[in-house]
Design a protein around this motif. Sequence first.
Motif, PDB file in Angstrom:
ATOM      1  N   ALA A 208       0.721  -1.113   0.047  1.00 25.44           N
ATOM      2  CA  ALA A 208      -0.136  -0.037  -0.122  1.00 25.44           C
ATOM      3  C   ALA A 208       0.834   1.189   0.106  1.00 25.44           C
ATOM      4  N   PHE A 209       1.735   1.139  -0.677  1.00 26.84           N
ATOM      5  CA  PHE A 209       2.943   2.369  -0.712  1.00 26.84           C
ATOM      6  C   PHE A 209       2.174   3.506  -1.681  1.00 26.84           C
ATOM      7  N   PRO A 210       2.895   4.778  -1.319  1.00 25.00           N
ATOM      8  CA  PRO A 210       2.084   5.903  -1.828  1.00 25.00           C
ATOM      9  C   PRO A 210       2.126   6.126  -3.448  1.00 25.00           C
ATOM     10  N   ALA A 211       1.440   7.185  -3.804  1.00 26.97           N
ATOM     11  CA  ALA A 211       1.468   7.469  -5.331  1.00 26.97           C
ATOM     12  C   ALA A 211       2.651   7.689  -6.011  1.00 26.97           C
ATOM     13  N   GLN A 212       3.667   7.983  -5.125  1.00 26.02           N
ATOM     14  CA  GLN A 212       4.825   8.513  -5.818  1.00 26.02           C
ATOM     15  C   GLN A 212       5.601   7.304  -6.547  1.00 26.02           C
ATOM     16  N   PHE A 213       5.124   5.941  -6.001  1.00 18.61           N
ATOM     17  CA  PHE A 213       5.774   4.701  -6.552  1.00 18.61           C
ATOM     18  C   PHE A 213       4.741   3.880  -7.325  1.00 18.61           C
ATOM     19  N   ASN A 215       4.128   1.386 -11.189  1.00 19.48           N
ATOM     20  CA  ASN A 215       4.599   0.460 -11.836  1.00 19.48           C
ATOM     21  C   ASN A 215       5.173  -0.833 -11.230  1.00 19.48           C
ATOM     22  N   ALA A 216       4.673  -1.161  -9.991  1.00 18.62           N
ATOM     23  CA  ALA A 216       5.279  -2.273  -9.386  1.00 18.62           C
ATOM     24  C   ALA A 216       3.890  -2.848  -8.618  1.00 18.62           C
ATOM     25  N   THR A 217       3.931  -4.209  -8.364  1.00 17.66           N
ATOM     26  CA  THR A 217       2.862  -4.684  -7.459  1.00 17.66           C
ATOM     27  C   THR A 217       3.292  -5.280  -5.998  1.00 17.66           C
ATOM     28  N   ALA A 218       4.667  -5.367  -6.024  1.00 19.86           N
ATOM     29  CA  ALA A 218       4.853  -5.944  -4.744  1.00 19.86           C
ATOM     30  C   ALA A 218       5.415  -5.116  -3.685  1.00 19.86           C
ATOM     31  N   GLY A 219       6.574  -4.048  -4.031  1.00 16.64           N
ATOM     32  CA  GLY A 219       7.243  -3.102  -2.997  1.00 16.64           C
ATOM     33  C   GLY A 219       8.135  -2.147  -3.915  1.00 16.64           C
TER      34      GLY A 219
END
Length: 591
Positions: A208-213, A215-219
């Motif tokens: 559940a990482f912020p919107a800055q990151f 094109n990734a589904t894991a971390g």
Amino acid sequence: SAVVGQQPSQTVRGTVIDQQSQKGIGQVSVNIFGTNLGGMSDSNGVFVITGVPVGRVAVRLSHISYDLLDLTNVAVESGKETVLYPELLEKLGSTETAVIVSARKERLTSRQMATVSATEFNAEDSRRFAGSRNDIARMASNFAGVNSVNDGRNDIIIRGNSPLGLLWRLEGVDIPNPNHFGSLGATGGPVGMLNNNVIGQSAFYTGAFPAQFGNATAGAFDVSLRKGNNNKREFTAQVGYNGLEIGAEGPFSKRSKASYLVNYRYSLPGLIKSLGGDVGTGAAVPNYQDLAFKIDLPAEKIGQFTLFGMGGSSKIDFKGELKDTSNFYNDPYHNLYNSAKMGVIGLKHVLFLNSTTSWTITLAATGSNVTTRQDSLDANRDPHKNYRENGNEWRYVASAVINKKFSATDRLTAGVTFDQLYYSYTDSVRNSDFGFIPFLQERNSTELIRAFAQWQHRFNNRLTLNTGLYSQYLSLNNNSTVEGRIGARYKLPASGAFTLAYGQHTQMQTLMTYFVETRVGDHYIQTNRDLGFTKSQHLVAGWEHALRNNWRYKLEAYAQFIKDAPVETRATDFSALNIGSGYGDGLQDSL
């Protein structure tokens, strides 16, 4: 005191920064616990404290308009100045005088507006974890919910996800696989290329990482290079598990605050072999080298310019030898030659339009190459072509990010990134019926456009809300997506907090996957070209509590649903469809 004066001492200095605007803060009192040593930051946030005893110290920072901050367990070494970049959070009205205890793991995650599943680290942390071998990817395998594949590689599995779902980012730029002997599209390898001696404050996100990151589904690994010492020149030389290293840093001149940092490393097995030694791997000796640098050029009226880069190459040859029993990887009937290269270089410009608004413009180029040759050996030990691979991926990146602090309660960060992707693939294999034939030949380019916006609102001293949107578009097959992110943090009266976050996350397939050719009758066609994005939804709830002596306990429950994952249509076929789905949940704790 007299006792302190007899001890070895060092200088502690740095810059105090507003956590929301990233602007330097003046008139901050900086003191070393247990001593009468201290100082005051100037108008740019810069402070210098000399004569600090060598060892572990605690630093307190206080300002009438900001929450109190304690930095604990700060390492002060005799041979190197300690440079800090503490961030203070502006008070909301008249707040209670509670001390914020920080062990370096709360600052960067707050700046990136992460609500859950985020851990900050630096070079020292990568040395303290068991089995890390000075490699930040191996270090991450010690974190809750993270596993490694095996001891031979540093690929990491985050909460059951594929290692391919991990994003690597350096100085705000998405980069290819930063590992020696890695393959295109992968995220791991036997030896990390990111030298921990040049790593600055960085962060690792696992859900559940912020919107800055995107094109990734894991971390995501968000890695930064530390600034070189702009006060005096320092040099480093060491020999360790990862090789022989030499480094230098310092100011360009006494009249300038511009600084440089450079570090070079050469593989220890290759060095021993070149000196006539035996490394116990037979003729197959891993050779690798890497270089990392950062140049900071402050210009008062036109902002800060930063030139950064890293790169490396690796090579290993496995030659078929009937008598070579010392090489565990030896195939006596084949010769295998493998080499890999990776590099990134970028120029970043940060300019404050006023005390609360800044922009960051970055231009960068990245590239990677993997070459593999396999020859079969006949009865006379003569080689015959069996397999050839030559894969190249490179991209040009332009990004613009604006950061606006409206007040102590509201902050907005938004940006757009344009990637021009180039690729060249040639894969050929010998077929018993058709001879030596290519099954992948492609050379072209495509575009990836990404945008994000992240808003943080502090309702009061206890409740903080983070919301965001992320979007991306791939011109190769006109796939696009818009994702939402939301998270809330509620501070408890007794030194704890509840957290809850939800995120939609999307990832394009590895670029080579789109161009795999499948034999249909007498022809080969690209059956994967229209593959869509893999989608994942994260839901994370957590509770954390501060214990005595700077210990902290954290408990997180998570659930994840994956859909549209590419699945092979047949077990031995590379042709795939977006029909895969999966679900995972778990409970993890850390101390």
